[in-house]
Design a protein around this motif. Structure first.
Motif, mmCIF file in Angstrom:
data_model
loop_
_atom_site.group_PDB
_atom_site.id
_atom_site.type_symbol
_atom_site.label_atom_id
_atom_site.label_comp_id
_atom_site.label_asym_id
_atom_site.label_seq_id
_atom_site.Cartn_x
_atom_site.Cartn_y
_atom_site.Cartn_z
ATOM 1 N N VAL A 205 0.226 7.702 -3.195
ATOM 2 C CA VAL A 205 -0.419 7.552 -4.673
ATOM 3 C C VAL A 205 0.243 6.403 -5.569
ATOM 4 N N GLY A 206 1.831 6.489 -5.750
ATOM 5 C CA GLY A 206 2.415 5.587 -6.757
ATOM 6 C C GLY A 206 2.088 4.226 -6.164
ATOM 7 N N GLY A 207 2.149 3.849 -5.075
ATOM 8 C CA GLY A 207 1.806 2.565 -4.691
ATOM 9 C C GLY A 207 0.385 2.042 -4.962
ATOM 10 N N VAL A 208 -0.567 2.943 -4.797
ATOM 11 C CA VAL A 208 -1.920 2.582 -5.264
ATOM 12 C C VAL A 208 -2.127 2.371 -6.792
ATOM 13 N N VAL A 209 -1.448 3.111 -7.648
ATOM 14 C CA VAL A 209 -1.501 3.201 -8.940
ATOM 15 C C VAL A 209 -0.878 1.853 -9.532
ATOM 16 N N ALA A 210 0.384 1.334 -8.726
ATOM 17 C CA ALA A 210 0.917 0.135 -9.341
ATOM 18 C C ALA A 210 -0.114 -0.865 -8.901
ATOM 19 N N LEU A 211 -0.431 -0.890 -7.632
ATOM 20 C CA LEU A 211 -1.472 -2.035 -7.289
ATOM 21 C C LEU A 211 -2.709 -2.110 -8.069
ATOM 22 N N SER A 212 -3.248 -0.894 -8.692
ATOM 23 C CA SER A 212 -4.423 -0.881 -9.595
ATOM 24 C C SER A 212 -4.097 -1.617 -10.963
ATOM 25 N N LEU A 213 -2.898 -2.032 -11.175
ATOM 26 C CA LEU A 213 -2.615 -2.776 -12.341
ATOM 27 C C LEU A 213 -2.630 -4.473 -12.124
ATOM 28 N N VAL A 214 -2.654 -4.696 -11.027
ATOM 29 C CA VAL A 214 -2.443 -6.304 -10.557
ATOM 30 C C VAL A 214 -3.501 -6.927 -11.480
ATOM 31 N N GLY A 215 -4.859 -6.543 -11.407
ATOM 32 C CA GLY A 215 -5.989 -7.239 -12.228
ATOM 33 C C GLY A 215 -5.489 -7.489 -13.618
ATOM 34 N N MET A 216 -5.288 -6.181 -14.276
ATOM 35 C CA MET A 216 -4.786 -6.120 -15.595
ATOM 36 C C MET A 216 -3.582 -7.306 -15.956
ATOM 37 N N ALA A 217 -2.826 -7.271 -14.809
ATOM 38 C CA ALA A 217 -1.578 -8.132 -15.167
ATOM 39 C C ALA A 217 -2.083 -9.694 -15.056
ATOM 40 N N ALA A 218 -2.976 -9.934 -14.075
ATOM 41 C CA ALA A 218 -3.443 -11.423 -14.033
ATOM 42 C C ALA A 218 -4.261 -11.448 -15.281
ATOM 43 N N LEU A 219 -4.987 -10.806 -15.935
ATOM 44 C CA LEU A 219 -5.913 -11.144 -16.888
ATOM 45 C C LEU A 219 -5.018 -11.133 -18.107
ATOM 46 N N GLY A 220 -3.827 -10.479 -18.383
ATOM 47 C CA GLY A 220 -2.984 -10.744 -19.385
ATOM 48 C C GLY A 220 -1.956 -11.918 -19.348
ATOM 49 N N LEU A 221 -1.508 -12.403 -18.122
ATOM 50 C CA LEU A 221 -1.241 -13.515 -17.913
ATOM 51 C C LEU A 221 -1.865 -14.859 -18.360
ATOM 52 N N PHE A 222 -3.182 -14.696 -18.070
ATOM 53 C CA PHE A 222 -4.199 -15.787 -18.617
ATOM 54 C C PHE A 222 -4.415 -15.971 -20.153
ATOM 55 N N ILE A 223 -4.599 -14.696 -20.648
ATOM 56 C CA ILE A 223 -4.581 -14.669 -21.947
ATOM 57 C C ILE A 223 -3.238 -15.235 -22.709
#
Length: 310
Positions: A205-223
């Motif tokens: 569950v912890g691994g899936v939660v961490a991977l769920s934030l990958v897209g948010m991290a990429a979006l934040g990096l682009f901004i």
């Protein structure tokens, strides 16, 4: 002896006296990339802001655990405000029977808002923060390179995703062990499993939660590559998160819901079924990969073409 690209205790670049490109060490590419990542990792996790974000995340399971303990001690039913026909948040009603459910309840409580907001702060400040501090151009002196620096920044953000998730999970497990009993776990589907197997599922569950934030991290990096203001980048990333959450809660917009990066975040609950339901978990991970590909590429295209001389 300082070298160009080194940074002081506050994370600011240190420029050597009379130092030019010739003053730089000629590291092999892989070793330099690893050293750059280690430097970014150390700088990020030494900042008071990062430690404060982790402290806030750690406080959530503590407060939830204490609230549940007080509620049950007073004779009320968890999640219904003391009444008899309400239902609380996911997993919250099961915490009193087994402390490991505090892990799942805390992740469910932090994932919609607290965890992604923390990621938004770190990702949004990654490039824009260096630009506003005036250190970005020094970091790009050879042999660092823009692509390597961008990858190091993103890898550091992903490391924070993992550390933040583990912080919530481990604190919740500790609080759950202190305040509530531990033992065999009854899954959502009614199947009873051993505590050891439940711990394996909790790790998943912890691994899936961490991977769920990958897209948010990429979006934040682009901004972060779009502005020279770290505060503006962080605000824009967090504001976009709030907007997406609002859109995802409007039934009339159901057509776009499957394309919003937050839509499948709570799919990790399907890991607590027997058999495990993989459909939405796979959709979630695939969607995060799509956001990474799109906004990671956009961040690279923007950053490699950006004028850093100003």
């Amino acid at each position: 002896m300082t070298r160009r690209g080194d940074r002081d205790e506050d994370g600011l670049a240190v420029v050597p006296r009379g130092g030019g490109a010739a003053a730089l060490p000629r590291h092999p590419s892989a070793l330099w990339s690893l050293a750059l990542f280690r430097s970014e990792l150390g700088i990020t996790f030494r900042r008071w802001r990062t430690l404060a974000l982790l402290a806030v995340l750690a406080a959530v399971p503590i407060l939830v655990g204490i609230a549940v303990k007080i509620e049950t001690s007073d004779g009320g039913t968890v999640g219904d405000g003391g009444g008899s026909n309400g239902e609380g948040p996911a997993f919250l009603t099961q915490v009193t029977n087994n402390g490991i459910f505090l892990v799942f309840a805390s992740l469910a409580a932090t994932l919609p808002v607290f965890l992604p907001m923390a990621i938004g702060v770190i990702a949004g400040d990654s490039i824009a923060g260096e630009a506003s501090a005036g250190t970005l151009r020094y970091l790009l002196v050879a042999p660092a390179g823009r692509t390597r620096l961008l990858l190091a920044k993103y890898a550091t953000t992903l490391a924070f995703c993992l550390v933040a998730t583990l912080t919530v999970a481990l604190v919740a497990l500790g609080v759950g062990a202190v305040l509530f009993p531990l033992g065999d776990v009854t899954l959502i589907s009614g199947t009873r499993i051993s505590f050891a197997e439940a711990m394996v599922r909790a790790a998943a569950v912890g691994g899936v939660v961490a991977l769920s934030l990958v897209g948010m991290a990429a979006l934040g990096l682009f901004i972060s590559t779009l502005t020279n203001s770290g505060i503006a980048a962080m605000a824009a990333t967090v504001g976009l998160l709030i907007t997406v959450q609002i859109l995802d809660s409007i039934p009339q917009l159901h057509v776009i819901h499957p394309y919003l990066f937050s839509h499948y975040w709570l799919s990790f609950a399907d890991l607590l079924r027997d058999p495990i339901y993989w459909d939405e978990i796979i959709k979630n991970l695939g969607l995060q990969g799509l956001y990474l590909a799109v906004f990671g590429s956009a961040a690279w295209a923007r950053f490699t073409a950006r004028d850093i001389t100003a």
